[in-house]
Design an enzyme around this catalytic site. Sequence first.
Site, PDB file in Angstrom:
ATOM      1  N   CYS A 110       0.531  -0.990  -0.163  1.00 56.49           N
ATOM      2  CA  CYS A 110       0.199  -0.125   0.040  1.00 56.49           C
ATOM      3  C   CYS A 110       1.236   1.371  -0.051  1.00 56.49           C
ATOM      4  O   CYS A 110       1.515   1.253  -0.748  1.00 56.49           O
ATOM      5  CB  CYS A 110      -1.285  -0.075   0.995  1.00 56.49           C
ATOM      6  SG  CYS A 110      -2.181   0.786   0.838  1.00 56.49           S
ATOM      7  N   GLU A 137      -1.363  -8.814   5.437  1.00 55.07           N
ATOM      8  CA  GLU A 137      -1.224  -8.913   6.460  1.00 55.07           C
ATOM      9  C   GLU A 137      -2.304  -8.806   7.147  1.00 55.07           C
ATOM     10  O   GLU A 137      -2.834  -9.649   8.208  1.00 55.07           O
ATOM     11  CB  GLU A 137      -0.162  -7.811   6.659  1.00 55.07           C
ATOM     12  CG  GLU A 137      -0.668  -6.226   6.833  1.00 55.07           C
ATOM     13  CD  GLU A 137      -0.686  -5.790   5.516  1.00 55.07           C
ATOM     14  OE1 GLU A 137      -0.635  -6.145   4.848  1.00 55.07           O
ATOM     15  OE2 GLU A 137      -1.135  -4.852   5.671  1.00 55.07           O
ATOM     16  N   HIS A 151      -3.512  -5.618   0.946  1.00 57.92           N
ATOM     17  CA  HIS A 151      -3.284  -5.394   1.983  1.00 57.92           C
ATOM     18  C   HIS A 151      -3.013  -7.701   2.786  1.00 57.92           C
ATOM     19  O   HIS A 151      -4.088  -7.896   3.404  1.00 57.92           O
ATOM     20  CB  HIS A 151      -4.000  -4.934   3.414  1.00 57.92           C
ATOM     21  CG  HIS A 151      -3.389  -3.179   3.208  1.00 57.92           C
ATOM     22  ND1 HIS A 151      -2.792  -3.124   3.565  1.00 57.92           N
ATOM     23  CD2 HIS A 151      -4.391  -2.660   2.397  1.00 57.92           C
ATOM     24  CE1 HIS A 151      -2.507  -1.804   3.894  1.00 57.92           C
ATOM     25  NE2 HIS A 151      -3.323  -0.977   3.003  1.00 57.92           N
TER      26      HIS A 151
END
Lengths: 224, 80
Positions: A87, A199, A197
């Site tokens: 990002c 994560e 994302h």
Amino acid sequence: MKSAVVQLPGLNRDRDMIAALTKIGGKAPVTVWQTETEIPADVDLIVIPGGFSYGDYLRCGAIAARMPVMQAIKAKAEAGVKVLGVCNGFQILLEAGMLPGALMRNASLKFVCKEIRLEVTNAETDFTRAYEKGQILRCPVAHHDGNFFADAETAARIEGNGQVVFRYAEGTNPNGSLNDIAGVINERGNVLGMMPHPENLIEAAHGGSDGRGLFASALDVIAA
Amino acid sequence: MIKARVTVTLKNGVLDPQGKAIEGALSSLGFDGVGHVRQGKVFDLELQTADKAKAEAELKDMCEKLLANTVIENYTIALA
């Protein structure tokens, strides 16, 4: 395998990134601050997380890309250390000239925060070998400037080299990115930038774990 | 002291979603006959020097290193 997470004023996904690396890699990453001029010698993976470094002033990632720590990261990348930017981290890598192209305002002009489908278009990188080519992952996105652009010549080159690692699966391009590009790797194959994302999708509490494979690949813990 | 204005605009062929939105807004305000609208940025700088050539060289360096992203943007420099 030792990892490092970069912390800059305005980045806010560092805690999620530290949690993902700790849970999947089995040990906590070291953290590196903007003014540091050296990355610890034994670090094999440097991660620049998401957020809004320096308030996104001037252009997203533009100011962060010129901080002292980026010179240290560049030097490590040139020495073959893996670098992942997610990002805002992707925007910073582009602004630093470590990846080809640019990220522009979303075509809708709106901030998008939702789950998309992500196609793995190159499963032979150090970041994606836990996946299969063509595999479709669920992955959240949250950004205002994720509209990937490259001039025709650059786009043809990165497509031809297999440097497009992730694409938004058909019908889920959230930002108008050229060729649905969601993630790009450098020619050498050790610097990856991506808007989604991973994560934030690593365990049941997130509602899925499709993002795990990326960290398992990068941290070299696929068997675990 | 030298005053300078740096103008940064998107290169031809780079999609400008904000310019498009402004185009649409102008049209909905009743401004007919507006063609393409492209958005850019203006920087006004004060340089502590009297040497115009030096100022210009420095401004160019600033544009290349920070003020413009030359992957997508062009810049022009004007000294007051």
